[in-house]
Design a protein around this motif. Structure first.
Motif, mmCIF file in Angstrom:
data_model
loop_
_atom_site.group_PDB
_atom_site.id
_atom_site.type_symbol
_atom_site.label_atom_id
_atom_site.label_comp_id
_atom_site.label_asym_id
_atom_site.label_seq_id
_atom_site.Cartn_x
_atom_site.Cartn_y
_atom_site.Cartn_z
ATOM 1 N N VAL A 17 -16.964 30.090 7.684
ATOM 2 C CA VAL A 17 -18.111 30.707 8.338
ATOM 3 C C VAL A 17 -19.413 30.643 7.552
ATOM 4 N N GLY A 18 -19.356 30.434 6.266
ATOM 5 C CA GLY A 18 -20.537 30.540 5.427
ATOM 6 C C GLY A 18 -21.707 29.698 5.871
ATOM 7 N N SER A 19 -21.464 28.432 6.170
ATOM 8 C CA SER A 19 -22.573 27.557 6.568
ATOM 9 C C SER A 19 -23.151 27.989 7.907
ATOM 10 N N HIS A 20 -22.299 28.513 8.799
ATOM 11 C CA HIS A 20 -22.784 28.990 10.097
ATOM 12 C C HIS A 20 -23.574 30.290 9.950
ATOM 13 N N VAL A 21 -23.148 31.159 9.042
ATOM 14 C CA VAL A 21 -23.886 32.393 8.778
ATOM 15 C C VAL A 21 -25.288 32.031 8.285
ATOM 16 N N GLU A 22 -25.347 31.117 7.340
ATOM 17 C CA GLU A 22 -26.641 30.701 6.794
ATOM 18 C C GLU A 22 -27.520 30.075 7.880
ATOM 19 N N LEU A 23 -26.943 29.220 8.705
ATOM 20 C CA LEU A 23 -27.688 28.561 9.768
ATOM 21 C C LEU A 23 -28.242 29.584 10.766
ATOM 22 N N ALA A 24 -27.394 30.504 11.217
ATOM 23 C CA ALA A 24 -27.834 31.516 12.183
ATOM 24 C C ALA A 24 -28.913 32.409 11.580
ATOM 25 N N ARG A 25 -28.722 32.809 10.344
ATOM 26 C CA ARG A 25 -29.698 33.670 9.662
ATOM 27 C C ARG A 25 -31.045 32.970 9.559
ATOM 28 N N LYS A 26 -31.048 31.737 9.121
ATOM 29 C CA LYS A 26 -32.297 30.995 8.954
ATOM 30 C C LYS A 26 -32.957 30.696 10.297
ATOM 31 N N ASN A 27 -32.154 30.401 11.325
ATOM 32 C CA ASN A 27 -32.714 30.146 12.658
ATOM 33 C C ASN A 27 -33.438 31.368 13.201
ATOM 34 N N GLN A 28 -33.028 32.546 12.758
ATOM 35 C CA GLN A 28 -33.664 33.783 13.193
ATOM 36 C C GLN A 28 -34.793 34.201 12.253
ATOM 37 N N GLY A 29 -35.043 33.393 11.230
ATOM 38 C CA GLY A 29 -36.091 33.708 10.266
ATOM 39 C C GLY A 29 -35.761 34.931 9.433
ATOM 40 N N MET A 30 -34.481 35.207 9.270
ATOM 41 C CA MET A 30 -34.017 36.390 8.543
ATOM 42 C C MET A 30 -33.753 36.030 7.079
ATOM 43 N N LYS A 31 -34.203 36.879 6.200
ATOM 44 C CA LYS A 31 -33.926 36.691 4.775
ATOM 45 C C LYS A 31 -32.576 37.318 4.445
ATOM 46 N N GLN A 32 -31.999 36.884 3.326
ATOM 47 C CA GLN A 32 -30.718 37.454 2.904
ATOM 48 C C GLN A 32 -30.821 38.962 2.745
ATOM 49 N N LYS A 33 -31.937 39.443 2.211
ATOM 50 C CA LYS A 33 -32.132 40.884 2.026
ATOM 51 C C LYS A 33 -32.027 41.632 3.349
ATOM 52 N N GLU A 34 -32.602 41.053 4.386
ATOM 53 C CA GLU A 34 -32.571 41.678 5.715
ATOM 54 C C GLU A 34 -31.147 41.696 6.269
ATOM 55 N N LEU A 35 -30.423 40.612 6.070
ATOM 56 C CA LEU A 35 -29.033 40.567 6.524
ATOM 57 C C LEU A 35 -28.190 41.566 5.750
ATOM 58 N N LEU A 36 -28.413 41.672 4.452
ATOM 59 C CA LEU A 36 -27.683 42.651 3.642
ATOM 60 C C LEU A 36 -27.927 44.073 4.139
ATOM 61 N N ALA A 37 -29.169 44.382 4.476
ATOM 62 C CA ALA A 37 -29.505 45.720 4.988
ATOM 63 C C ALA A 37 -28.767 45.984 6.294
ATOM 64 N N GLN A 38 -28.736 44.987 7.175
ATOM 65 C CA GLN A 38 -28.030 45.147 8.453
ATOM 66 C C GLN A 38 -26.518 45.296 8.234
ATOM 67 N N LEU A 39 -25.979 44.564 7.290
ATOM 68 C CA LEU A 39 -24.555 44.708 6.975
ATOM 69 C C LEU A 39 -24.260 46.123 6.504
ATOM 70 N N GLN A 40 -25.117 46.672 5.656
ATOM 71 C CA GLN A 40 -24.893 48.031 5.154
ATOM 72 C C GLN A 40 -24.965 49.048 6.275
ATOM 73 N N VAL A 41 -25.913 48.880 7.199
ATOM 74 C CA VAL A 41 -26.020 49.772 8.358
ATOM 75 C C VAL A 41 -24.721 49.732 9.169
ATOM 76 N N ASN A 42 -24.061 48.574 9.155
ATOM 77 C CA ASN A 42 -22.811 48.397 9.896
ATOM 78 C C ASN A 42 -21.571 48.685 9.055
ATOM 79 N N GLY A 43 -21.765 49.321 7.901
ATOM 80 C CA GLY A 43 -20.635 49.762 7.096
ATOM 81 C C GLY A 43 -20.039 48.723 6.171
ATOM 82 N N ILE A 44 -20.723 47.613 5.987
ATOM 83 C CA ILE A 44 -20.226 46.553 5.101
ATOM 84 C C ILE A 44 -21.021 46.609 3.803
ATOM 85 N N ASP A 45 -20.339 46.913 2.712
ATOM 86 C CA ASP A 45 -20.995 47.014 1.406
ATOM 87 C C ASP A 45 -20.899 45.666 0.701
#
Length: 85
Positions: A17-45
Motif C-alpha cells: 500500500v505504501g506507494s498508493h498511500v503516497e500517490l493518493a496523498r500527493k494527488n490531494q496536495g496533502m503533506k505528510q504532517k497533515e496525513l499524520l494529524a488525520q491518522l491521530q484523529v482517527n486513533g492511529i498513533d
C-alpha cells in the motif's frame, strides 16, 4: 506552491500500500504532517518516521491503519492494495 520532495531510497517490499498511500496523498496536495494529524484523529498513533517508512514500503501496515488510510484518503482498501485501478 512548494514543490514536494522526491524519495531518495528505493521502495522496500514490506507492504503493497505504501506507494498508493503516497500517490493518493500527493494527488490531494496533502503533506505528510497533515496525513499524520488525520491518522491521530482517527486513533492511529504514528510518527513522521513511521509514515515515511510506510510510504517507502519498508514498514508493515496494520489492518487498522489500512482502514484509516482508506477513509482519510477517500480511496478503497482494494485500491490501496493494488487490486483496482
Amino acid at each position: 506552491m512548494k514543490e514536494l520532495r522526491l524519495r531518495k531510497q528505493a521502495l522496500g517490499n514490506r507492504n503493497l500500500v505504501g506507494s498508493h498511500v503516497e500517490l493518493a496523498r500527493k494527488n490531494q496536495g496533502m503533506k505528510q504532517k497533515e496525513l499524520l494529524a488525520q491518522l491521530q484523529v482517527n486513533g492511529i498513533d504514528m510518527n513522521a518516521s513511521g509514515l515515511s517508512k510506510l510510504e517507502g514500503q519498508i514498514r508493515y501496515v496494520t489492518d487498522y491503519e489500512l482502514v484509516a488510510l482508506s477513509n482519510i484518503l477517500n480511496v478503497s482498501v482494494d485500491w490501496l492494495l493494488g487490486k483496482e485501478d
